[in-house]
Every structure is written in structure tokens, then in C-alpha cells.
Design a protein around this motif. Structure first.
Motif, short mmCIF file in Angstrom:
data_model
loop_
_atom_site.label_atom_id
_atom_site.label_comp_id
_atom_site.label_asym_id
_atom_site.label_seq_id
_atom_site.Cartn_x
_atom_site.Cartn_y
_atom_site.Cartn_z
N HIS A 46 42.95 40.03 44.89
CA HIS A 46 42.27 39.09 43.99
C HIS A 46 42.66 39.36 42.54
N ARG A 47 42.76 40.65 42.15
CA ARG A 47 43.21 40.99 40.80
C ARG A 47 44.63 40.49 40.57
N LEU A 48 45.49 40.65 41.58
CA LEU A 48 46.87 40.15 41.46
C LEU A 48 46.87 38.64 41.24
N LEU A 49 46.10 37.95 42.05
CA LEU A 49 46.06 36.49 42.00
C LEU A 49 45.52 36.00 40.66
N ALA A 50 44.49 36.65 40.15
CA ALA A 50 43.89 36.23 38.88
C ALA A 50 44.75 36.65 37.69
N GLY A 51 45.56 37.68 37.85
CA GLY A 51 46.33 38.21 36.72
C GLY A 51 47.73 37.67 36.58
N TYR A 52 48.14 36.74 37.44
CA TYR A 52 49.49 36.19 37.30
C TYR A 52 49.59 35.41 36.00
N PRO A 53 50.62 35.70 35.20
CA PRO A 53 50.79 34.93 33.96
C PRO A 53 51.36 33.55 34.26
N GLY A 65 54.00 30.75 34.41
CA GLY A 65 55.43 30.87 34.68
C GLY A 65 55.73 31.67 35.94
N THR A 66 54.70 32.20 36.61
CA THR A 66 54.91 32.91 37.87
C THR A 66 55.34 31.88 38.91
N PRO A 67 56.37 32.20 39.69
CA PRO A 67 56.84 31.23 40.69
C PRO A 67 55.74 30.81 41.65
N ALA A 68 55.79 29.56 42.03
CA ALA A 68 54.78 28.99 42.93
C ALA A 68 54.80 29.68 44.29
N ALA A 69 55.98 30.09 44.74
CA ALA A 69 56.08 30.76 46.04
C ALA A 69 55.31 32.07 46.02
N ARG A 70 55.36 32.79 44.90
CA ARG A 70 54.64 34.05 44.80
C ARG A 70 53.13 33.80 44.81
N ARG A 71 52.69 32.80 44.06
CA ARG A 71 51.27 32.47 44.03
C ARG A 71 50.78 32.05 45.43
N LEU A 72 51.58 31.21 46.10
CA LEU A 72 51.21 30.74 47.43
C LEU A 72 51.14 31.91 48.42
N THR A 76 50.61 35.08 47.75
CA THR A 76 49.46 35.93 47.43
C THR A 76 48.16 35.27 47.89
N ARG A 77 48.05 33.95 47.71
CA ARG A 77 46.86 33.24 48.16
C ARG A 77 46.72 33.31 49.68
N TYR A 90 45.51 36.71 50.59
CA TYR A 90 44.08 36.81 50.28
C TYR A 90 43.25 36.12 51.36
N ASP A 91 43.71 34.94 51.78
CA ASP A 91 43.00 34.22 52.84
C ASP A 91 43.00 35.02 54.14
N GLU A 92 44.10 35.67 54.45
CA GLU A 92 44.17 36.48 55.67
C GLU A 92 43.21 37.65 55.59
N LEU A 93 43.14 38.29 54.43
CA LEU A 93 42.18 39.39 54.26
C LEU A 93 40.74 38.89 54.36
N LEU A 94 40.47 37.71 53.82
CA LEU A 94 39.14 37.13 53.97
C LEU A 94 38.81 36.87 55.43
N THR A 95 39.81 36.41 56.18
CA THR A 95 39.62 36.15 57.61
C THR A 95 39.29 37.43 58.36
#
Length: 130
Positions: A63-70, A72-79, A81-82, A85-90
Motif C-alpha cells: 500500500h505504501r508503494l502504491l500510494a508513493g508512486y510519483p 510519471g510512473t509507468p501504468a504497467a507498474r501501477r497495475l 502493484t494494484r 495488493y488485491d491478491e494480498l487482500l484476497t
């Protein structure tokens, strides 16, 4: 009359001598199965998956990684990481017993709302998630 009693006693003795070894071997063959059944009943249940403490720590870290992306971070990296995060929530939902629909919903607003609902449900169950 004395002869009939002796014949009956001999017949019973003959039956015991013939049947006893068979019954004893039959019982001996069943002992390992019974011992395994008793051990299985006495065994402590083993948890599935990683310990909940590690899942909670991973949830906070991702979650810290996801919230801390500046910007210009590539969309593939954000996706990616998300999705992590969803897998960990599961995994956390499965271990705590919270129903979820994260696997069913497509990316978008509905999934964001479900993610927020799941986070709140986990908080209510005592799991410290951001």
C-alpha cells in the motif's frame, strides 16, 4: 447325555482354534488404519497460507508503494502493484473470513469501492491495514 456335551465342547473348541488366528490377523491388519485415524483426529489443524502477521505487513508495504508512486510512473507498474495488493487482500480475506468480490470485478470504480469495503471489513476484524 455325557457324550453330547463332550461333542459340543469339542466342536466349540475346534471353532475357537480355527477362527481365533483369522480374527487376530484381521485385527492386526486393521491396527495401522485405526492408529492413523486416531492420529488424524488428534492432530492440530494446520493454517493455510502464510501467517496473518506477514500478510498484514505485506499489505502495508505494498500500500505504501502504491500510494508513493510519483507522477510519471509507468501504468504497467501501477497495475501490477494494484494486482499484487488485491491478491494480498484476497489472502487476508480468506484467512480472516471476510467475503469479497475482488476476483470478479473488472478494473475500475466498482473494484476501487470493493477494495475500500474489504479494507474496512479487515479493520473491523482487527487486521491493521492502511
Amino acid at each position: 447325555m455325557g457324550g453330547t456335551g463332550d461333542v459340543l465342547a469339542n466342536l466349540i473348541l475346534f471353532a475357537v482354534v480355527c477362527i481365533a488366528p483369522t480374527v487376530l490377523f484381521w485385527c492386526a491388519l486393521r491396527v495401522p488404519r485405526v492408529v492413523g485415524w486416531v492420529r488424524e483426529k488428534r492432530a492440530q489443524p494446520q493454517p493455510e497460507g502464510p501467517p496473518i502477521e506477514r500478510v498484514a505487513a505485506d499489505l502495508r508495504r505494498v500500500h505504501r508503494l502504491l500510494a508513493g508512486y510519483p507522477s510519471g510512473t509507468p501504468a504497467a507498474r501501477r497495475l501490477g502493484t494494484r494486482q499484487a495488493y488485491d491478491e494480498l487482500l484476497t489472502v487476508a480475506c480468506r484467512q480472516v473470513g471476510v467475503p469479497h468480490r475482488l476476483g470478479e470485478l473488472p478494473e475500475g470504480m466498482d473494484r476501487e469501492i470493493e477494495r475500500l469495503r474489504v479494507e474496512q471489513s479487515l479493520r473491523e476484524r482487527g487486521l491493521a491495514v492502511p
